[in-house]
Design an enzyme around this catalytic site. Structure first.
Site, short mmCIF file in Angstrom:
data_model
loop_
_atom_site.label_atom_id
_atom_site.label_comp_id
_atom_site.label_asym_id
_atom_site.label_seq_id
_atom_site.Cartn_x
_atom_site.Cartn_y
_atom_site.Cartn_z
N ARG A 68 42.72 43.31 52.32
CA ARG A 68 42.95 42.67 51.02
C ARG A 68 42.67 41.17 51.07
NH1 ARG A 68 42.56 47.21 50.84
NH2 ARG A 68 43.96 48.76 49.94
N SER B 237 49.30 48.19 42.86
CA SER B 237 50.27 47.97 43.94
C SER B 237 50.73 46.52 43.94
CB SER B 237 49.66 48.31 45.30
OG SER B 237 49.32 49.68 45.37
N GLU C 24 50.38 41.76 46.88
CA GLU C 24 48.98 42.13 46.70
C GLU C 24 48.50 41.61 45.35
OE1 GLU C 24 46.23 46.16 46.43
OE2 GLU C 24 47.79 45.99 47.96
#
Length: 315
Positions: A181, A231, A301
């Site tokens: 990420r 998320s 995130e």
């Protein structure tokens, strides 16, 4: 930047936009343009629909001294209740070209649309992208992933615009500093304009079956019917954020208009007309509870964007 300086910058932006014939809107509510449906207004918004329009708008922002905020499909972000200062560019440049084993698309192209295009043309490798609700540019920016795949696995090169001199250049995968990420783009002012993906030939029926399987799994486990940003937290090494949050007894926990999903604990859902401050406060409550119970510090995130200057804690 002082209020007077900000007004001066907006005045320059308006004047240049008028001079160059670039349409921009003022005081635009951003909540309808995000999947979480919270957040305040943008001082100004432009909506380029072609690559040339995007480049012209980026040049406008640079010349007016207004750092732009690029908005794709509005997932994976929480816009502050006070909104975003300056210019928001809602990128709707979505041109797509395919070759035998590759796909090149503008950054504004929706991932779901690209997966459908690949399925129809027998291009395999992007099936995981059906579970990424954002745009191609956002997916590359975040090195988004699902079902064991991520953008670093399929990106061949990204075309980026550099605000330092207005130049365009191609960056190979190895130059993008991809990690879980993460990418170089999270730490620079470069703007992703387009990307080329390296895929492989496959059977359309098998590709479609894999896509359907991914969609079914997502529908069964994620609160897609509710307002959410995807998320909320990254998975810690060797574990899952959702498992930790659930084990801490936080499913269904609520602060104001925000609630931890009862279907998947790593999702925060919001009521209609919800508040970004509630989402952030609930996220911090979850982080504190998991840290106290398991000694694990969850990392966000989602991105908290906009004018959070009055917030008590930093994300």
């Amino acid at each position: 930047m002082t209020p007077g300086a900000a007004l001066g910058t907006l005045a320059r932006l308006d004047a240049l936009a008028s001079e160059r014939g670039i349409p921009i809107e003022g005081d635009v509510r951003l909540a309808p343009y995000t999947t979480l449906r919270v957040g305040g207004s943008a001082d100004r918004m432009a909506t380029p629909r072609t690559r040339d329009e995007l480049l012209a708008t980026l040049a406008l922002a640079r010349d007016a001294g207004t750092p732009p905020f690029l908005l794709g499909n509005g997932s994976d972000l929480v816009v502050a209740d006070a909104g975003i200062r300056g210019l928001v560019i809602r990128n709707r440049a979505r041109s797509v070209e395919t070759n035998r084993t590759s796909l090149r698309a503008d950054a504004g192209a929706a991932m779901a649309m690209l997966v459908k295009r690949c399925t129809a043309e027998g291009l395999a490798g992007l099936e995981f992208g059906i579970s990424i609700p954002g745009s191609l540019g956002g997916a590359v920016w975040a090195n988004a992933g699902a079902h064991g795949g991520e953008m670093a696995n399929v990106l061949r090169e990204a075309e980026v615009w550099d605000p330092a001199d207005g130049s365009l250049r191609q960056l190979a995968t190895g130059e993008c500093a991809f990690a879980y990420r993460e990418s170089r783009f999270k730490h620079s002012r470069e703007v992703i304009v387009a990307a080329t993906l390296e895929l492989s030939r496959g059977d359309s029926a098998r590709i479609a079956a894999a896509v359907d399987e991914h969609q079914a799994a997502r529908q069964a486990t994620q609160p897609l019917a509710d307002q959410n940003a995807g998320s909320i937290f990254r998975n810690p090494a060797g574990d899952h954020a959702g498992r930790l949050i659930d084990a801490a007894g936080l499913k269904g926990a609520r602060i104001g208009s925000a609630q931890v999903s009862t279907l998947h604990a790593n999702f925060i859902v919001t009521d209609r007309e919800g508040r970004a401050a509630d989402v952030r406060a609930l996220g911090e409550h979850v982080r504190a509870a998991v840290a106290e119970r398991f000694g694990v510090e969850l990392r966000y995130e989602v991105e908290f964007v906009g004018d959070w200057q009055d917030a008590e804690t930093a994300p």
